[in-house]
Structure formats: structure tokens, C-alpha cells
Write an enzyme that holds these catalytic residues in place. Structure first.
Site, PDB file in Angstrom:
ATOM      1  N   TRP A   1      -0.642 -10.493   9.416  1.00  0.00           N
ATOM      2  CA  TRP A   1      -1.198  -9.235   8.937  1.00  0.00           C
ATOM      3  C   TRP A   1      -2.115  -8.623   9.991  1.00  0.00           C
ATOM      4  O   TRP A   1      -2.203  -7.404  10.114  1.00  0.00           O
ATOM      5  CB  TRP A   1      -1.932  -9.448   7.615  1.00  0.00           C
ATOM      6  CG  TRP A   1      -2.359  -8.144   7.017  1.00  0.00           C
ATOM      7  CD1 TRP A   1      -3.631  -7.732   6.816  1.00  0.00           C
ATOM      8  CD2 TRP A   1      -1.519  -7.055   6.612  1.00  0.00           C
ATOM      9  NE1 TRP A   1      -3.647  -6.452   6.293  1.00  0.00           N
ATOM     10  CE2 TRP A   1      -2.357  -6.015   6.160  1.00  0.00           C
ATOM     11  CE3 TRP A   1      -0.147  -6.852   6.581  1.00  0.00           C
ATOM     12  CZ2 TRP A   1      -1.877  -4.808   5.679  1.00  0.00           C
ATOM     13  CZ3 TRP A   1       0.335  -5.637   6.105  1.00  0.00           C
ATOM     14  CH2 TRP A   1      -0.518  -4.634   5.661  1.00  0.00           C
TER      15      TRP A   1
ATOM     16  N   GLU B   1       3.588  -3.372   4.566  1.00  0.00           N
ATOM     17  CA  GLU B   1       3.941  -4.708   4.065  1.00  0.00           C
ATOM     18  C   GLU B   1       5.351  -5.093   4.511  1.00  0.00           C
ATOM     19  O   GLU B   1       5.596  -6.242   4.873  1.00  0.00           O
ATOM     20  CB  GLU B   1       3.833  -4.781   2.539  1.00  0.00           C
ATOM     21  CG  GLU B   1       2.414  -4.780   2.024  1.00  0.00           C
ATOM     22  CD  GLU B   1       1.618  -6.035   2.332  1.00  0.00           C
ATOM     23  OE1 GLU B   1       2.198  -7.061   2.745  1.00  0.00           O
ATOM     24  OE2 GLU B   1       0.393  -6.001   2.146  1.00  0.00           O
TER      25      GLU B   1
ATOM     26  N   TYR C   1     -10.780  -4.647   6.211  1.00  0.00           N
ATOM     27  CA  TYR C   1      -9.625  -4.538   5.325  1.00  0.00           C
ATOM     28  C   TYR C   1      -9.921  -5.233   3.996  1.00  0.00           C
ATOM     29  O   TYR C   1      -9.690  -4.671   2.922  1.00  0.00           O
ATOM     30  CB  TYR C   1      -8.386  -5.138   5.996  1.00  0.00           C
ATOM     31  CG  TYR C   1      -7.158  -5.140   5.120  1.00  0.00           C
ATOM     32  CD1 TYR C   1      -6.568  -3.946   4.736  1.00  0.00           C
ATOM     33  CD2 TYR C   1      -6.590  -6.326   4.683  1.00  0.00           C
ATOM     34  CE1 TYR C   1      -5.451  -3.932   3.924  1.00  0.00           C
ATOM     35  CE2 TYR C   1      -5.469  -6.330   3.878  1.00  0.00           C
ATOM     36  CZ  TYR C   1      -4.899  -5.133   3.497  1.00  0.00           C
ATOM     37  OH  TYR C   1      -3.792  -5.124   2.692  1.00  0.00           O
TER      38      TYR C   1
END
Length: 180
Positions: free
Chosen positions: A47, A39, A17
Site C-alpha cells: 500500500w 485498491e 492515511y
């Protein structure tokens, strides 16, 4: 290779990522919508939780097509609530649907969500030179207020700042990071 200090090298997903997506200027509306949804689902979670569920989110939310998501019915909401592969938070699911509707209106008004979003910086990536990564900024405050005024939810200034980092509007790579 030097990476940002937040990258947990034990997790290949984090590394991938960081190296291939985070902070890279994004201009594709579908990708911008995907990151906005992810998000908002990340709020209050790690995350890594979202990264580990990313494929399930993509399947559950029909490839993050905002026109399809905007048309979701109550039956689809219940289907999403029953899907163990995603974060099953009714408020966040409903926000994703409502935000898709607003996203489409923004596309109509500006020609694309890309034009709307990048218009706040005249198409330029803002480079954070302070050495401190904030949780919000004047820019995220402004965009958050505007999105909320347009009817979006789960787009507070902290979520928006994280979004701006993710889609490359703000470059918050550590000064020693090779990706800066």
C-alpha cells in the site's frame, strides 16, 4: 496516540492515511471511485507504493472523474503505460477504464455509487469485533460477485474487503487504536 499495528511509524504517509482517511465512512462518489481504482492497482504491491504514487495517479487519471476515465482512448492507455509516476500495468489500466464505465451504470441505476455500496449494510458501518482482521468476508464475497456480474474486473473478494476497510464500510481498526 495509539494506532493500528499495521501503521509503520517511519512513514508519514502511512500515519496520515491511517489518521485521516482509512476507515472513515466515505460517501462521496468521486472518493469512492478513487479508492476503488487505487485498491485495484495495489493488488500484489504494498500500500505504501500506492500512497507514494497517489498524486501521480490522481493527475494521470484526471482527478479520478469516472466519466472522464470511462471515455479514455487507446492513445490515453498508451500515455498511461508510459507514465513512470504510476503503476504501469496494462491489465489494471484497462480494468480502471472498464470499471469506470460500470461505475457510471451503477450510479445511473442507484442514483449514486454511495447508495449502491452502503445499501449492502443499510448505511451502517460494520465493526469487526473478532480481533482478527480477515482477508475477505461474506459481505466482500457478495459485493465482489455483484461487481463482477456487472462487468468489473480486479474486484476479487480480497480487493473488495480492503476497499470496504478503506472507505469505512467495515471498521477494522485494532481494538486498542484511538481511531476505532
Amino acid at each position: 496516540m495509539k494506532r493500528c499495528s499495521w501503521v509503520d511509524l517511519r512513514w508519514e504517509r502511512y500515519i496520515a492515511y491511517h489518521d485521516h482517511r482509512w476507515g472513515k465512512p466515505e460517501h462521496d462518489d468521486r472518493q469512492l471511485f478513487e479508492m476503488l481504482i487505487l485498491e485495484s492497482f495495489q493488488a500484489g504491491l504494498s500500500w505504501l507504493t500506492i500512497l507514494n504514487k497517489q498524486e501521480a495517479f490522481e493527475a494521470a487519471f484526471d482527478g479520478f472523474d469516472p466519466a472522464v476515465v470511462a471515455a479514455y482512448s487507446q492513445e490515453k492507455v498508451e500515455s498511461l503505460m508510459a507514465n513512470p509516476g504510476i503503476v504501469r500495468n496494462r491489465r489494471k489500466i484497462l480494468a480502471a477504464i472498464g470499471n469506470a464505465r460500470v461505475f457510471l451504470k451503477i450510479q445511473q441505476e442507484f442514483g449514486s455509487f454511495d447508495r449502491y455500496l452502503w445499501g449492502f449494510t443499510q448505511g451502517q458501518t460494520l465493526v469487526n469485533t473478532t480481533g482478527v482482521i480477515p482477508t475477505h468476508s461474506e459481505l466482500s464475497d457478495r459485493i465482489s460477485r455483484d461487481l463482477i456480474a456487472r462487468g468489473m474486473t480486479f474486484v476479487g473478494t480480497t480487493i473488495v474487503y480492503s476497499y470496504l476497510q478503506a472507505v469505512g464500510v467495515v471498521n477494522d481498526h485494532d481494538p486498542e487504536c484511538d481511531f476505532r
